[in-house]
Design a protein around this motif. Sequence first.
Motif, PDB file in Angstrom:
ATOM      1  N   ASN A 107      -4.706  35.934 -10.014  1.00  0.00           N
ATOM      2  CA  ASN A 107      -5.292  35.366  -8.800  1.00  0.00           C
ATOM      3  C   ASN A 107      -6.755  34.989  -9.025  1.00  0.00           C
ATOM      4  OD1 ASN A 107      -2.861  35.718  -7.534  1.00  0.00           O
ATOM      5  ND2 ASN A 107      -3.441  37.639  -6.522  1.00  0.00           N
ATOM      6  N   ALA A 108      -7.495  35.833  -9.749  1.00  0.00           N
ATOM      7  CA  ALA A 108      -8.898  35.524 -10.033  1.00  0.00           C
ATOM      8  C   ALA A 108      -9.008  34.276 -10.901  1.00  0.00           C
ATOM      9  CB  ALA A 108      -9.566  36.712 -10.710  1.00  0.00           C
ATOM     10  N   ALA A 109      -8.134  34.174 -11.914  1.00  0.00           N
ATOM     11  CA  ALA A 109      -8.174  32.996 -12.785  1.00  0.00           C
ATOM     12  C   ALA A 109      -7.809  31.737 -12.007  1.00  0.00           C
ATOM     13  CB  ALA A 109      -7.220  33.198 -13.965  1.00  0.00           C
ATOM     14  N   ARG A 110      -6.903  31.839 -11.072  1.00  0.00           N
ATOM     15  CA  ARG A 110      -6.525  30.686 -10.267  1.00  0.00           C
ATOM     16  C   ARG A 110      -7.702  30.246  -9.384  1.00  0.00           C
ATOM     17  NH1 ARG A 110      -1.198  31.529  -7.037  1.00  0.00           N
ATOM     18  NH2 ARG A 110      -0.346  31.231  -9.142  1.00  0.00           N
ATOM     19  N   ALA A 111      -8.386  31.243  -8.774  1.00  0.00           N
ATOM     20  CA  ALA A 111      -9.548  30.888  -7.935  1.00  0.00           C
ATOM     21  C   ALA A 111     -10.638  30.226  -8.775  1.00  0.00           C
ATOM     22  CB  ALA A 111     -10.082  32.150  -7.261  1.00  0.00           C
ATOM     23  N   ASP A 112     -10.886  30.739 -10.002  1.00  0.00           N
ATOM     24  CA  ASP A 112     -11.874  30.122 -10.874  1.00  0.00           C
ATOM     25  C   ASP A 112     -11.479  28.696 -11.221  1.00  0.00           C
ATOM     26  OD1 ASP A 112     -13.391  32.390 -10.848  1.00  0.00           O
ATOM     27  OD2 ASP A 112     -12.650  33.148 -12.780  1.00  0.00           O
ATOM     28  N   PHE A 113     -10.221  28.500 -11.527  1.00  0.00           N
ATOM     29  CA  PHE A 113      -9.776  27.144 -11.869  1.00  0.00           C
ATOM     30  C   PHE A 113      -9.958  26.203 -10.697  1.00  0.00           C
ATOM     31  CE2 PHE A 113      -6.429  23.937 -11.713  1.00  0.00           C
ATOM     32  CZ  PHE A 113      -6.745  23.209 -12.856  1.00  0.00           C
ATOM     33  N   ASN A 114      -9.642  26.647  -9.476  1.00  0.00           N
ATOM     34  CA  ASN A 114      -9.814  25.784  -8.301  1.00  0.00           C
ATOM     35  C   ASN A 114     -11.283  25.403  -8.121  1.00  0.00           C
ATOM     36  OD1 ASN A 114      -7.076  25.853  -7.729  1.00  0.00           O
ATOM     37  ND2 ASN A 114      -7.241  27.617  -6.346  1.00  0.00           N
ATOM     38  N   ARG A 115     -12.211  26.352  -8.361  1.00  0.00           N
ATOM     39  CA  ARG A 115     -13.632  26.034  -8.233  1.00  0.00           C
ATOM     40  C   ARG A 115     -14.066  25.015  -9.290  1.00  0.00           C
ATOM     41  NH1 ARG A 115     -14.055  31.622  -7.271  1.00  0.00           N
ATOM     42  NH2 ARG A 115     -14.741  31.984  -9.430  1.00  0.00           N
ATOM     43  N   TYR A 116     -13.621  25.233 -10.522  1.00  0.00           N
ATOM     44  CA  TYR A 116     -13.988  24.293 -11.578  1.00  0.00           C
ATOM     45  C   TYR A 116     -13.376  22.917 -11.323  1.00  0.00           C
ATOM     46  CZ  TYR A 116     -16.388  27.452 -14.773  1.00  0.00           C
ATOM     47  OH  TYR A 116     -17.311  28.299 -15.351  1.00  0.00           O
ATOM     48  N   ASP A 117     -12.181  22.907 -10.758  1.00  0.00           N
ATOM     49  CA  ASP A 117     -11.550  21.623 -10.461  1.00  0.00           C
ATOM     50  C   ASP A 117     -12.348  20.850  -9.419  1.00  0.00           C
ATOM     51  OD1 ASP A 117      -9.330  19.749 -10.713  1.00  0.00           O
ATOM     52  OD2 ASP A 117      -8.773  20.388  -8.685  1.00  0.00           O
ATOM     53  N   GLN A 118     -12.792  21.527  -8.369  1.00  0.00           N
ATOM     54  CA  GLN A 118     -13.606  20.872  -7.346  1.00  0.00           C
ATOM     55  C   GLN A 118     -14.947  20.443  -7.931  1.00  0.00           C
ATOM     56  OE1 GLN A 118     -12.660  20.025  -4.277  1.00  0.00           O
ATOM     57  NE2 GLN A 118     -10.601  20.891  -4.699  1.00  0.00           N
ATOM     58  N   ALA A 119     -15.540  21.313  -8.766  1.00  0.00           N
ATOM     59  CA  ALA A 119     -16.837  20.957  -9.369  1.00  0.00           C
ATOM     60  C   ALA A 119     -16.693  19.780 -10.318  1.00  0.00           C
ATOM     61  CB  ALA A 119     -17.398  22.166 -10.112  1.00  0.00           C
ATOM     62  N   TYR A 120     -15.569  19.722 -11.034  1.00  0.00           N
ATOM     63  CA  TYR A 120     -15.368  18.591 -11.947  1.00  0.00           C
ATOM     64  C   TYR A 120     -15.247  17.285 -11.178  1.00  0.00           C
ATOM     65  CZ  TYR A 120     -13.209  15.560 -15.429  1.00  0.00           C
ATOM     66  OH  TYR A 120     -12.943  14.503 -16.260  1.00  0.00           O
ATOM     67  N   LYS A 121     -14.576  17.332 -10.039  1.00  0.00           N
ATOM     68  CA  LYS A 121     -14.445  16.126  -9.235  1.00  0.00           C
ATOM     69  C   LYS A 121     -15.797  15.673  -8.693  1.00  0.00           C
ATOM     70  CE  LYS A 121      -9.667  17.120  -7.856  1.00  0.00           C
ATOM     71  NZ  LYS A 121      -8.749  17.480  -6.754  1.00  0.00           N
ATOM     72  N   ALA A 122     -16.740  16.643  -8.550  1.00  0.00           N
ATOM     73  CA  ALA A 122     -18.090  16.312  -8.072  1.00  0.00           C
ATOM     74  C   ALA A 122     -19.042  16.087  -9.232  1.00  0.00           C
ATOM     75  CB  ALA A 122     -18.601  17.426  -7.170  1.00  0.00           C
ATOM     76  N   ASN A 123     -18.494  15.985 -10.451  1.00  0.00           N
ATOM     77  CA  ASN A 123     -19.280  15.776 -11.660  1.00  0.00           C
ATOM     78  C   ASN A 123     -20.303  16.889 -11.883  1.00  0.00           C
ATOM     79  OD1 ASN A 123     -18.037  13.301 -12.329  1.00  0.00           O
ATOM     80  ND2 ASN A 123     -19.334  12.227 -10.842  1.00  0.00           N
ATOM     81  N   ALA A 124     -19.950  18.131 -11.436  1.00  0.00           N
ATOM     82  CA  ALA A 124     -20.864  19.256 -11.605  1.00  0.00           C
ATOM     83  C   ALA A 124     -20.573  20.045 -12.873  1.00  0.00           C
ATOM     84  CB  ALA A 124     -20.788  20.186 -10.392  1.00  0.00           C
ATOM     85  N   VAL A 125     -19.393  19.936 -13.424  1.00  0.00           N
ATOM     86  CA  VAL A 125     -19.022  20.605 -14.674  1.00  0.00           C
ATOM     87  C   VAL A 125     -18.376  19.597 -15.595  1.00  0.00           C
ATOM     88  CG1 VAL A 125     -18.735  22.868 -13.597  1.00  0.00           C
ATOM     89  CG2 VAL A 125     -16.770  21.310 -13.788  1.00  0.00           C
ATOM     90  N   THR A 126     -18.308  19.955 -16.863  1.00  0.00           N
ATOM     91  CA  THR A 126     -17.704  19.058 -17.852  1.00  0.00           C
ATOM     92  C   THR A 126     -16.176  19.253 -17.910  1.00  0.00           C
ATOM     93  OG1 THR A 126     -17.944  20.637 -19.643  1.00  0.00           O
ATOM     94  CG2 THR A 126     -19.821  19.154 -19.212  1.00  0.00           C
ATOM     95  N   ALA A 127     -15.523  18.287 -18.546  1.00  0.00           N
ATOM     96  CA  ALA A 127     -14.070  18.388 -18.731  1.00  0.00           C
ATOM     97  C   ALA A 127     -13.719  19.581 -19.612  1.00  0.00           C
ATOM     98  CB  ALA A 127     -13.533  17.098 -19.344  1.00  0.00           C
ATOM     99  N   GLN A 128     -14.612  19.903 -20.580  1.00  0.00           N
ATOM    100  CA  GLN A 128     -14.359  21.049 -21.449  1.00  0.00           C
ATOM    101  C   GLN A 128     -14.363  22.353 -20.659  1.00  0.00           C
ATOM    102  OE1 GLN A 128     -17.211  21.452 -24.599  1.00  0.00           O
ATOM    103  NE2 GLN A 128     -16.106  23.164 -25.579  1.00  0.00           N
TER     104      GLN A 128
END
Length: 357
Positions: A107-128
Amino acid sequence: MNVSTRVVILLVVAALAACTASEPPPEAPVSRPVKLMTVGNDVPSRTLRFPGSVSAVKQSDMAFEVSGRIVEMPVTEGERVAAGTLLARLDARDYVAGRDRARAERNAARADFNRYDQAYKANAVTAQQLDQARRALEVAEAGYQQASKAMDETVLRAPFAGRIADKLVEDFANVQAKQPVLVLQSDDALEMRVSVPEVDWVREAPVSSPATIELEGDLQVVLSSLPDRPMPATITAFSGAADPVTRTFEVKVRFHPPAGVSASPGMTGHVAYTPPAESNGNALLVPADAVVTTPDNRPFVWVYEDSTGAVTRRLIDIGELSGDRLHVLAGLEAGERIAVAGVHTLADGAAVRPMGD
């Protein structure tokens, strides 16, 4: 010759005459009853018997996939169980805790992935960074699935309906993963494994697969403990090659015990196959027990002569063995009668009479 000498001679002659007169006449030879068989071209109905032992069609050595201490084993030896019945259970507390921990990590890994996914869409994190979060989620998901499966493996259920043949461990014992704890055998259908000589296999069942076996004769299983209750049977499998030592084929024959018959794996008996009688050209078949051999190993039979009421020895040429009978290639003709019992006690010219006369 004086008078006294004459008297002695007359007395001796009279005594010899008296002895001769008292001797009984020689007895006529007594004929003994002998079982006879009339030889014919038609192959008589014969039964081929192959000894074997009974085994379950399905047998499973039940074992846990994980280690632990048995806390429940509600079945007993000999008990019949339905498919899905609980057979044993391990102490699952450690596995429950492991599953819950793995679930939280997932569940924690899923929540982290959802945050990174939203941040990636906002160009806040890299694809890597997003890929790293995805891999972490996949690892956590796999760990949760593994922990859930381990917890499920603490329960042992019957994969099919059958009977508990043996309990291999005591209640509350500590067992290792894949250590057999009990044996489950199906009892709705049983099978007998027999070894069939290649000469009978080629002649009676020249087939390429069990599905093509269409025996015209009668195939039955006969248990040693129930000789008067033959059970219909069918061939389900056989070895593809003859055993290099015994030159036999292993054949599995399935049968269903009728109601009221308690047949179990481990019982002994035999498979009986009676092929239909058929014309066999000029070949003759005689019981193997009727054939005797001379000191120099030449086969012969005792032929009964109606005109003399006696048996005479007749040398024959024999072929291969078929069941309990031998092919006679020369030396006999259809219609002749031969002795088939007590042949080792007969003598050439012995007076006999057909049994029952």
